[in-house]
Design a protein around this motif. Structure first.
Motif, short mmCIF file in Angstrom:
data_model
loop_
_atom_site.label_atom_id
_atom_site.label_comp_id
_atom_site.label_asym_id
_atom_site.label_seq_id
_atom_site.Cartn_x
_atom_site.Cartn_y
_atom_site.Cartn_z
N PRO A 482 -2.62 1.10 1.54
CA PRO A 482 -1.90 1.91 2.52
C PRO A 482 -0.83 1.14 3.30
N ASP A 483 -0.93 -0.18 3.32
CA ASP A 483 0.00 -1.01 4.07
C ASP A 483 1.14 -1.46 3.15
N LEU A 484 2.38 -1.13 3.52
CA LEU A 484 3.52 -1.43 2.67
C LEU A 484 3.65 -2.92 2.40
N ALA A 485 3.52 -3.75 3.44
CA ALA A 485 3.69 -5.20 3.27
C ALA A 485 2.66 -5.76 2.30
N LYS A 486 1.42 -5.29 2.39
CA LYS A 486 0.38 -5.77 1.48
C LYS A 486 0.64 -5.31 0.05
N PHE A 487 1.08 -4.06 -0.09
CA PHE A 487 1.42 -3.55 -1.42
C PHE A 487 2.51 -4.40 -2.04
N GLN A 488 3.57 -4.67 -1.28
CA GLN A 488 4.69 -5.44 -1.82
C GLN A 488 4.27 -6.84 -2.23
N LEU A 489 3.47 -7.49 -1.39
CA LEU A 489 3.03 -8.85 -1.70
C LEU A 489 2.14 -8.88 -2.94
N LYS A 490 1.19 -7.96 -3.02
CA LYS A 490 0.29 -7.94 -4.18
C LYS A 490 1.05 -7.62 -5.46
N ALA A 491 1.95 -6.65 -5.39
CA ALA A 491 2.72 -6.28 -6.58
C ALA A 491 3.59 -7.43 -7.06
N ALA A 492 4.20 -8.14 -6.11
CA ALA A 492 5.05 -9.29 -6.48
C ALA A 492 4.22 -10.42 -7.06
N ALA A 493 3.07 -10.70 -6.43
CA ALA A 493 2.21 -11.80 -6.89
C ALA A 493 1.63 -11.51 -8.27
N ASP A 494 1.35 -10.25 -8.56
CA ASP A 494 0.74 -9.89 -9.84
C ASP A 494 1.76 -9.82 -10.98
N ASN A 495 2.96 -9.34 -10.69
CA ASN A 495 3.87 -8.94 -11.76
C ASN A 495 5.03 -9.89 -12.02
N GLY A 496 5.36 -10.75 -11.07
CA GLY A 496 6.48 -11.65 -11.27
C GLY A 496 6.34 -12.51 -12.51
N ILE A 497 5.13 -12.93 -12.82
CA ILE A 497 4.87 -13.82 -13.94
C ILE A 497 5.37 -13.25 -15.27
N PHE A 498 5.29 -11.92 -15.44
CA PHE A 498 5.63 -11.32 -16.72
C PHE A 498 7.14 -11.32 -16.98
N PHE A 499 7.92 -11.43 -15.89
CA PHE A 499 9.38 -11.45 -16.03
C PHE A 499 9.91 -12.87 -15.97
N ILE A 500 9.28 -13.73 -15.20
CA ILE A 500 9.63 -15.15 -15.23
C ILE A 500 9.37 -15.72 -16.62
N ASP A 501 8.29 -15.29 -17.24
CA ASP A 501 7.92 -15.79 -18.57
C ASP A 501 8.58 -15.01 -19.71
N GLY A 502 9.42 -14.04 -19.38
CA GLY A 502 10.13 -13.31 -20.43
C GLY A 502 9.24 -12.47 -21.31
N LEU A 503 8.15 -11.97 -20.76
CA LEU A 503 7.20 -11.21 -21.56
C LEU A 503 7.45 -9.71 -21.53
N ALA A 504 7.77 -9.17 -20.36
CA ALA A 504 7.81 -7.71 -20.18
C ALA A 504 9.23 -7.18 -20.25
#
Length: 630
Positions: A482-504
């Motif tokens: 429900p908290d926007l800041a927490k959503f943004q942080l979790k989404a960034a922490a979970d998903n950044g790896i797939f684009f840094i690594d050229g996977l997704a």
């Protein structure tokens, strides 16, 4: 690539424990949280007050810049006053350019940070581009002799050390052989660590920071690999330097730090934001707590062999699908309703006369309608795809179907253009993958209901790679935050790896609470930009400031954003001083760098164009310079 069997992906990179004052770091200790004061260190009262504010916010270490002798000796008073007020947490001295200042500070603080790029040598001036083997070795011997003096002082006073390498401040010597690369950052660090190892000094932490998340991740992974090869296991300090401010700064930090924490690398973190140092603590704590939670440490089991390349990159070629733009990751967005208000918030226009939906640069590429309980018009689209559940899909319409794997395999009708198929780790059997990769119209959507979804999705990528499945892949991540800041942080922490690594090839974020749809879409775009995968707005590389900053950088950044926000695709660096400024802005199009009290230098690329501009007019002078050069 080797095919290996694993029981889980996020085993922590093993480091040894070090002592910093009364604090233990590394080993099995929790991830430690820290920040850096931005007061002039010689202003003892202001520095003590800010340190207390940072400690009260939850920091476990606070760092102070040391510009001159006055700052170095002031650290003693700061330490004593903090202890007298009941604050016994460690304080750290940050020293550049002058090793003598590190010698003084080491007598009074709990840890000293030195930068290999300017400890003994000068930051690269590009005046000496070649070193003979003999010259190179002579410089290493000088470094050995000089660093030993500091190590002996640290041993005598029980002071820890941080070898803090920055992408923007490598020396001419390192640049001459390795260039401005992650490999150069690692070698610069290892030279210092080898000397520490030689003289049996173990209370050392290491960092390799960059404003470029891809460079940062590559550097830390290479460091972990090199330390392992040389039988070292020093604790690791993580951070994205010059991350910026607000939501963008937090998301960018979470993308870089989260990627490495997913790898299991990291013993202490700093979220570097332009503004109040105390504001850095909450997002840093959220990151640390998120990765320390039992949810994040659930083991991911595999029924199939997987490929794991933890210190490298699994680039995937998905060019076999002609309907997919392999160069630009897509953003998929749930569409809760068809109101004009919702469409406008997503930067989408709707022409009722022609029933045409049109997107802009920051609009989602794909709109998901689910299974509507009404008949939807057959909208026309200029540049947006329309996705609908298969059971509601009408063949030959402008919509594209979304299937579950079983439904796709048994479906009587399929789209001639593009078929979106949701898969889970358990569903990726050898038989299913053989059928999937035979259909070049398929786009896979990796879904995870596991509490450790990033690890499970990584396992799914490994499984696809191991079985030669080169179809486009969208990562789907679902939250109930429900908290926007927490959503943004979790989404960034979970998903950044797939684009840094050229996977997704795409990102689909969903949040089943009251977070506005447009904020979910904006978060996805910001994650992609932070991972250097897709640029849709001006990027601001901005340092958090410290005692070296002699102009109001927070106000300056706000003004620069105000006058340049309409520009797209640019990288503008707003830097506090010369320590890392010219280096970290190396790939920026324009630079705005502190030059003195109330003064700013303006750069075009690496070229200094205007020197000593008054900060009151500098933002407009920057805009004028940009407009004249475009």
């Amino acid at each position: 690539m080797d095919i290996i069997n694993l029981s889980f992906t996020n085993k922590r990179f093993e480091t040894h424990q070090i002592t910093i004052g009364k604090l233990q770091m590394g080993g099995t200790n929790p991830i430690r949280i820290q920040s850096m004061a931005n007061t002039p260190t010689h202003d003892v009262a202001a520095s003590v007050a800010q340190a207390i504010e940072i400690f009260d916010a939850g920091a476990e270490l606070v760092r102070f810049t040391v510009v001159d002798v006055k700052d170095a000796y002031a650290l003693n008073d700061i330490k004593q006053q903090l202890v007298a007020k009941g604050y016994t947490q460690p304080i750290v001295a940050d020293v550049h350019f002058n090793p003598n200042l590190a010698d003084i500070a080491a007598q009074y603080v709990d840890k000293v940070r030195i930068n290999p790029g300017n400890y003994l040598e000068k930051r690269a001036t590009f005046t000496k581009l070649e070193f003979t083997d003999e010259e190179y070795q002579t410089e290493l011997e000088k470094l050995d002799n000089r660093l030993l003096k500091l190590l002996n002082i640290c041993k005598e006073h029980g002071t820890a050390l941080r070898i803090g390498t920055n992408h923007g401040s490598l020396s001419d010597r390192i640049m001459s052989r390795y260039g401005d690369t992650p490999a150069g950052m690692v070698e610069a660090t290892m030279e210092f660590l080898r000397i520490c190892q030689k003289y049996d000094f173990q209370d050392v932490a290491v960092s390799l920071k960059s404003s470029n998340t891809v460079v940062m991740v590559q550097a830390y992974r290479l460091l972990a690999k090199q330390m392992t090869a040389e039988q070292m296991n020093f604790p690791v300090h993580l951070g994205v330097t010059e991350a910026g401010t607000g939501e963008e700064g937090v998301i960018k930090s979470a993308v870089g730090i989260g990627t490495l924490l997913t790898d299991g690398i990291g013993d202490t973190i700093r979220v570097s934001l332009t503004g109040s140092p105390a504001s850095e603590i909450a997002p840093a704590q959220l990151l640390a707590n998120y990765f320390a939670s039992s949810d994040k440490n659930v083991k991911i089991k595999y029924n199939e062999p997987v490929v794991l390349n933890p210190f490298g990159f699994n680039k995937r070629d998905t060019s076999l699908n002609p309907s997919f733009d392999n160069k630009k990751p897509l953003v998929i967005c749930d569409l809760p309703d068809l109101s004009m208000e919702t469409l406008k918030s997503l930067n989408i226009s709707f022409d009722k006369a022609t029933m045409t939906i049109s997107g802009s640069r920051q609009s989602p590429d794909v709109l998901y309608f689910g299974s509507p309980n009404i008949d939807l018009p057959d909208f026309k689209t200029d540049n947006i795809s329309l996705l609908i559940d298969y059971k509601a899909w009408i063949k030959d319409s402008n919509y594209e179907p979304l299937y579950g794997l079983d439904t796709y395999l048994s479906a009587k009708y399929k789209s001639d253009k593009r078929n979106w198929v949701m898969v889970s780790l358990d569903s990726l059997t050898t038989e299913a993958m053989e059928k999937l990769k035979a259909d070049k119209t398929v786009v896979l959507i990796l879904c995870s209901m596991c509490v450790n979804q990033a690890a499970e999705q990584r396992a799914m990528f490994n499984t696809l790679i191991a079985n030669g499945v080169n179809l486009p892949v969208v990562v789907s991540s679902i939250y109930k935050e429900p908290d926007l800041a927490k959503f943004q942080l979790k989404a960034a922490a979970d998903n950044g790896i797939f684009f840094i690594d050229g996977l997704a090839n795409g990102l689909w974020l969903s949040n089943f609470t009251n977070v506005p749809t447009n904020k979910i879409s904006e978060t996805a775009f910001t994650i992609l930009q932070a991972a250097r995968a897709r640029y849709t707005r001006t990027e601001y590389i901005a340092c958090p400031s410290c005692g070296r900053t002699l102009y109001n950088i927070e106000k300056g950044l706000a003004e620069v954003k105000k006058v340049t926000a309409h520009l797209s695709g640019l990288k503008i660096a707003v830097m506090g001083c010369i320590v890392n400024g010219p280096g970290e802005m190396a790939d920026a199009d324009y630079g705005y760098v502190g030059a003195g009290r109330g003064k700013v230098n303006l750069y075009k690329g690496k070229t200094l164009v205007k020197r000593g501009v008054d900060e009151a007019v500098a933002p407009m002078e920057l805009l004028k310079m940009i407009e004249e050069s475009r």
